[in-house]
Design an enzyme around this catalytic site. Structure first.
Site, short mmCIF file in Angstrom:
data_model
loop_
_atom_site.label_atom_id
_atom_site.label_comp_id
_atom_site.label_asym_id
_atom_site.label_seq_id
_atom_site.Cartn_x
_atom_site.Cartn_y
_atom_site.Cartn_z
N THR A 49 0.68 27.61 -21.66
CA THR A 49 0.48 27.69 -23.12
C THR A 49 -0.91 28.21 -23.46
O THR A 49 -1.09 28.92 -24.43
CB THR A 49 0.70 26.30 -23.74
OG1 THR A 49 1.94 25.77 -23.28
CG2 THR A 49 0.66 26.34 -25.25
N TYR A 139 1.30 21.66 -10.35
CA TYR A 139 1.93 22.09 -11.60
C TYR A 139 3.25 22.77 -11.25
O TYR A 139 3.29 23.95 -10.92
CB TYR A 139 0.98 23.04 -12.32
CG TYR A 139 1.46 23.60 -13.64
CD1 TYR A 139 0.74 24.63 -14.26
CD2 TYR A 139 2.57 23.11 -14.31
CE1 TYR A 139 1.16 25.17 -15.48
CE2 TYR A 139 2.99 23.63 -15.52
CZ TYR A 139 2.28 24.66 -16.09
OH TYR A 139 2.68 25.17 -17.30
N LYS A 169 2.94 17.70 -12.30
CA LYS A 169 3.27 18.01 -13.70
C LYS A 169 4.62 18.71 -13.60
O LYS A 169 4.72 19.85 -13.19
CB LYS A 169 2.21 18.92 -14.28
CG LYS A 169 2.42 19.37 -15.69
CD LYS A 169 1.11 19.93 -16.19
CE LYS A 169 1.25 20.64 -17.50
NZ LYS A 169 2.08 21.82 -17.48
N GLY A 194 7.48 17.56 -18.24
CA GLY A 194 6.91 18.80 -18.78
C GLY A 194 7.76 19.57 -19.75
O GLY A 194 7.36 20.64 -20.21
N ASP A 196 9.23 19.37 -23.36
CA ASP A 196 9.16 18.57 -24.59
C ASP A 196 10.55 18.22 -25.11
O ASP A 196 10.80 17.10 -25.53
CB ASP A 196 8.42 19.35 -25.68
CG ASP A 196 7.17 20.05 -25.17
OD1 ASP A 196 7.04 20.20 -23.94
OD2 ASP A 196 6.36 20.48 -25.97
N GLU A 197 11.47 19.21 -25.07
CA GLU A 197 12.81 19.02 -25.63
C GLU A 197 13.65 18.05 -24.80
O GLU A 197 14.73 17.64 -25.21
CB GLU A 197 13.54 20.35 -25.78
CG GLU A 197 13.64 21.22 -24.53
CD GLU A 197 12.46 22.18 -24.39
OE1 GLU A 197 11.32 21.69 -24.45
OE2 GLU A 197 12.69 23.37 -24.20
N VAL A 211 3.33 16.31 -20.64
CA VAL A 211 2.46 17.41 -21.05
C VAL A 211 3.32 18.47 -21.72
O VAL A 211 4.37 18.84 -21.19
CB VAL A 211 1.74 18.05 -19.85
CG1 VAL A 211 0.78 19.14 -20.31
CG2 VAL A 211 0.99 16.99 -19.04
N SER A 213 3.60 21.91 -24.92
CA SER A 213 2.98 22.81 -25.89
C SER A 213 3.23 22.37 -27.33
O SER A 213 2.39 22.52 -28.21
CB SER A 213 3.55 24.23 -25.70
OG SER A 213 4.93 24.26 -26.09
C1 LIG Z 1 7.76 26.83 -19.76
C2 LIG Z 1 6.79 26.20 -20.71
O1 LIG Z 1 6.07 26.87 -21.41
N1 LIG Z 1 6.76 24.87 -20.74
C3 LIG Z 1 5.87 24.16 -21.67
C4 LIG Z 1 6.69 23.30 -22.56
O2 LIG Z 1 5.82 22.52 -23.36
C5 LIG Z 1 7.56 24.18 -23.46
O3 LIG Z 1 6.71 25.03 -24.23
C6 LIG Z 1 8.37 23.30 -24.40
O4 LIG Z 1 9.12 22.39 -23.63
C7 LIG Z 1 9.29 24.16 -25.26
O5 LIG Z 1 10.26 24.79 -24.43
C8 LIG Z 1 4.90 23.34 -20.89
O6 LIG Z 1 5.54 22.58 -19.89
C9 LIG Z 1 3.89 24.23 -20.26
C10 LIG Z 1 2.62 23.50 -20.04
O7 LIG Z 1 2.56 22.31 -19.94
C11 LIG Z 1 1.41 24.29 -20.00
O8 LIG Z 1 1.35 25.23 -20.79
O9 LIG Z 1 0.52 23.99 -19.21
#
Ligand SMILES: CC(=O)N[C@@H]([C@@H](O)[C@H](O)[C@H](O)CO)[C@@H](O)CC(=O)C(=O)O
Length: 308
Positions: A49, A139, A169, A194, A196-197, A211, A213
């Site tokens: 992110t 990660y 993570k 990791g 969110d959904e 963790v 975004s």
């Molecule tokens: C593939 C991806 O970008 N995964 C995101 C999620 O937060 C993701 O944006 C969220 O679940 C929406 O799909 C995070 O796991 C990534 C993350 O923690 C990071 O950016 O370090």
């Protein structure tokens, strides 16, 4: 190394950028204040992110120093040091430790990917070994990195050679594997959810820290999911998770969670600017349509704590 586990929401922050694409450090103090107010327990900077792989090492060190000005006992700064090179990542790890970061994380090598666990362990051992005083998180994000090795086997083979290994993570939807990692070695490992959904699924399998975004702009909803789960109110937890899924579906429709999430930040008071190539930013028309769709699912009411 006796490790404390992370409990609660860690945001993966966007890297604020100016119109010319340079990094914008002036936003970070206000950004951190917002996250602390929203109940975040820290940040995992320069990850996916944060467009970490699109930044230079020098930029990543500068961003690290700036975020570390905001670190407290209750707001931990975890630095993603992953690059395609163990040497480059080691340099970032040394800097993170010298600068006082809480922990580091690294994805596996994405160029000349490891095809067997031992190769991934060797890479992580070199990176983690550069910051021996900091907890190290692998990660695991196969959808982006393409590194799809077994995390159970990784923990088993890494444990004897990485003394500061803290956990994973776990940005993957293989909850069978996540559960196995959570159960391994009497629950020793810190396995951070990791996606969110799918936070509720991660909680159900025993994850305590997470963790993501969308915690940058929807943290109050996720804290409500965590509280509803703790209070065994699964109907409410599912209803709130469904609302986050509706919003994430819109993000994914408009160039994905990084591009759309970063664009959304301005509307919640933290202007992070645009993304770097190869990410494609929205046109003005796309952005207006995006905001209208976000409004249509009640986003701004949802994130207003007085409505929760
Ligand atoms: C593939 C991806 O970008 N995964 C995101 C999620 O937060 C993701 O944006 C969220 O679940 C929406 O799909 C995070 O796991 C990534 C993350 O923690 C990071 O950016 O370090």
């Amino acid at each position: 190394m006796k490790l404390k586990k992370i409990n609660g929401l860690i945001a993966a922050p966007f890297t604020p950028m100016n119109e010319d694409g340079s990094i914008n450090l002036t936003v970070i103090e206000k950004y951190a204040e917002k996250l602390k107010k929203d109940g975040l327990k820290g940040v995992f900077i320069c990850g996916t992110t944060g467009e970490g792989m699109l930044l230079t090492n020098s930029e990543r060190k500068t961003i690290t120093k700036k975020w570390l000005e905001q670190q407290t006992d209750d707001f931990k700064i975890i630095v993603h040091v992953g690059t395609t090179s163990a040497k480059q990542s080691g340099e970032l790890a040394i800097h993170a430790q010298k600068s006082g970061a809480y922990a580091i994380g690294s994805m596996g090598p994405v160029f000349l990917k490891p095809t067997q666990t031992e190769e991934l362990v060797d890479f992580c051992a070199e990176v983690a070994g550069a910051a021996p005083d900091l907890p190290f998180y692998y990660y695991h994000i196969p959808s982006v990195s393409g590194v799809t090795l077994s995390m159970v086997e990784f923990l088993q083979k890494a444990a004897p050679v990485i003394p500061n290994l803290a956990g994973i993570k776990f940005t993957h939807n293989n909850f069978m594997e996540m559960q196995q990692c959570l159960q391994l070695d009497d629950g020793k490992w810190d396995i951070l959810s990791g996606f969110d959904e799918m936070l509720l699924a991660g909680l159900a399998f025993g994850a305590k820290g997470t963790v993501g975004s969308t915690y940058n702009f929807m943290a109050p909803l996720y804290n409500q999911i965590i509280n509803a789960f703790k209070n065994k109110n699964l109907a409410e937890a599912r209803a709130m998770q469904n609302k986050t899924v509706q919003i994430i579906n819109i993000l994914l429709k408009y160039n994905g969670a990084v591009v759309a999430g970063k664009a959304l930040m301005k509307s919640v008071g933290i202007d992070c600017g645009k993304c770097r190539v190869p990410l494609r930013n929205m046109t003005e028309i796309e952005y207006n349509n995006f905001i209208n769709e976000i409004k249509s699912v009640g986003f701004y009411n949802l994130i207003n704590p007085t409505n929760l």
